[in-house]
Design an enzyme around this catalytic site. Structure first.
Site, PDB file in Angstrom:
ATOM      1  N   GLU A  15      26.443  -8.694 -30.161  1.00 58.27           N
ATOM      2  CA  GLU A  15      26.472  -7.927 -28.915  1.00 58.27           C
ATOM      3  C   GLU A  15      26.223  -6.441 -29.180  1.00 58.27           C
ATOM      4  O   GLU A  15      26.828  -5.848 -30.061  1.00 58.27           O
ATOM      5  CB  GLU A  15      27.819  -8.113 -28.215  1.00 58.27           C
ATOM      6  CG  GLU A  15      27.907  -7.414 -26.861  1.00 58.27           C
ATOM      7  CD  GLU A  15      29.285  -7.548 -26.224  1.00 58.27           C
ATOM      8  OE1 GLU A  15      29.388  -7.344 -25.003  1.00 58.27           O
ATOM      9  OE2 GLU A  15      30.257  -7.838 -26.956  1.00 58.27           O
ATOM     10  N   LYS A  21      25.697 -10.223 -18.555  1.00 45.68           N
ATOM     11  CA  LYS A  21      27.101 -10.591 -18.749  1.00 45.68           C
ATOM     12  C   LYS A  21      27.839 -10.652 -17.414  1.00 45.68           C
ATOM     13  O   LYS A  21      27.833  -9.695 -16.638  1.00 45.68           O
ATOM     14  CB  LYS A  21      27.757  -9.562 -19.679  1.00 45.68           C
ATOM     15  CG  LYS A  21      29.166  -9.888 -20.125  1.00 45.68           C
ATOM     16  CD  LYS A  21      29.597  -8.841 -21.169  1.00 45.68           C
ATOM     17  CE  LYS A  21      30.977  -9.088 -21.724  1.00 45.68           C
ATOM     18  NZ  LYS A  21      31.312  -8.107 -22.783  1.00 45.68           N
ATOM     19  N   CYS A  64      30.311 -12.381 -25.145  1.00 46.43           N
ATOM     20  CA  CYS A  64      31.643 -11.886 -25.485  1.00 46.43           C
ATOM     21  C   CYS A  64      32.727 -12.307 -24.485  1.00 46.43           C
ATOM     22  O   CYS A  64      33.186 -13.431 -24.550  1.00 46.43           O
ATOM     23  CB  CYS A  64      31.615 -10.377 -25.678  1.00 46.43           C
ATOM     24  SG  CYS A  64      32.993  -9.742 -26.688  1.00 46.43           S
TER      25      CYS A  64
END
Length: 291
Positions: free
Chosen positions: A43, A116, A153
């Protein structure tokens, strides 16, 4: 293709964006030389993890997607004949930014992006200051070697995200990640946090009967206050670890996985068959209050 070679790049970063990109490309080449066909970077690999503070200067790190970084990686992907999964800080327009992963296919084509969906806001992880939640929904990408799903994440903690991505046809689920320990924490707390992080992702492999690939950064950042814990791993469709990286070393690894294992595990452990989709409506509620 039944068997695919997955490359993972676990590395440390500096404050120099170009140096980080160049370093990542060197490591992509190393993975490709080892036979990797799909290569996943961690990331926000072109920078330090800047979300430890709320600082308007950090918005200067953002870029268009597609843009300069994806163009450079596209050339590498085409040259080497590999798929590259690249997590970047996206500037969509003035005042609108996302935490985004781009996918470059083995012929260099830009296949698209995933933004995300789940954005944390915790001490040293002030991502809500920088990132607008994703609005593209969950995504799969049909690459030359496999149909892959990408989550990022904080998405790791949400079984709904992995389930939806699996139901969309993902054969492998990738999690580019940046997570670490405060250097002021004790060892039992560190172990508990890392084990939870690994366990939840391995559970996604089990529940959905597919391989999970998690790639984290490593090294000390934030003036030594944060140690990114590495620990990148690959789990098979029943959650067994088939690769596990160290907590403190840069590592490039190539692992062959058998996509046919999904059918075998899903047949013998038919969780998808036995889902009671007629009973899941309450999952769309924030909380179920009892009257």
């Amino acid at each position: 293709m039944a068997k695919v070679k997955i490359g993972t790049v676990q590395m440390s970063c500096t404050a120099d964006k170009q140096d980080n990109l160049d370093k990542a490309i060197v490591k992509v080449r190393e993975a490709a030389a080892g036979g990797a066909q799909i290569i996943c970077l961690q990331e926000l690999f072109t920078s330090l993890y800047f979300c430890d503070t709320e600082d308007y200067e950090h918005f200067k790190l953002a870029e268009a997607i597609p843009g300069a970084s994806t163009d450079a990686l596209s050339d590498v992907a085409k040259e080497l004949g590999v798929v590259i999964i690249a997590s970047l800080f996206e500037k969509r327009t003035e005042g609108l930014y996302h935490n985004t992963t781009a996918v470059l296919d083995a012929d260099g084509r830009y296949l698209g992006k995933y933004r995300k969906m789940h954005i944390p806001d915790d001490p040293a992880y002030y991502e809500k200051f920088y990132f607008t939640p994703g609005d593209l929904g969950y995504k799969v990408f049909k690459t030359k070697f496999a149909t892959i799903g990408i989550l990022i994440c904080w998405d790791q903690w949400y079984p709904e995200a992995s389930r939806i991505t699996a139901l969309m046809g993902a054969q492998v689920l990738f999690y580019p990640t940046a997570i670490g320990w405060s250097t002021e924490q004790d060892l039992p707390t560190n172990e508990e946090q890392y084990n939870a992080w690994q366990t939840i992702q391995r559970s996604h492999a089990v529940a959905n009967g597919l391989h999970v690939v998690s790639v984290n950064r490593v090294g000390f950042e934030q003036d030594g206050r944060m140690k990114f814990w590495g620990g990148s791993f690959i789990a098979n469709p029943f959650g067994k670890l088939i690769y596990l990286a160290s907590h403190d070393q840069e590592e490039v690894h190539v692992e062959e996985i058998d996509l046919a294992a999904t059918d075998r595990y899903r047949t013998h452990w038919p969780f998808l068959r036995d889902r009671r989709i007629d009973s899941y409506q309450p999952i769309t509620k924030r909380f179920i209050d009892e009257d």
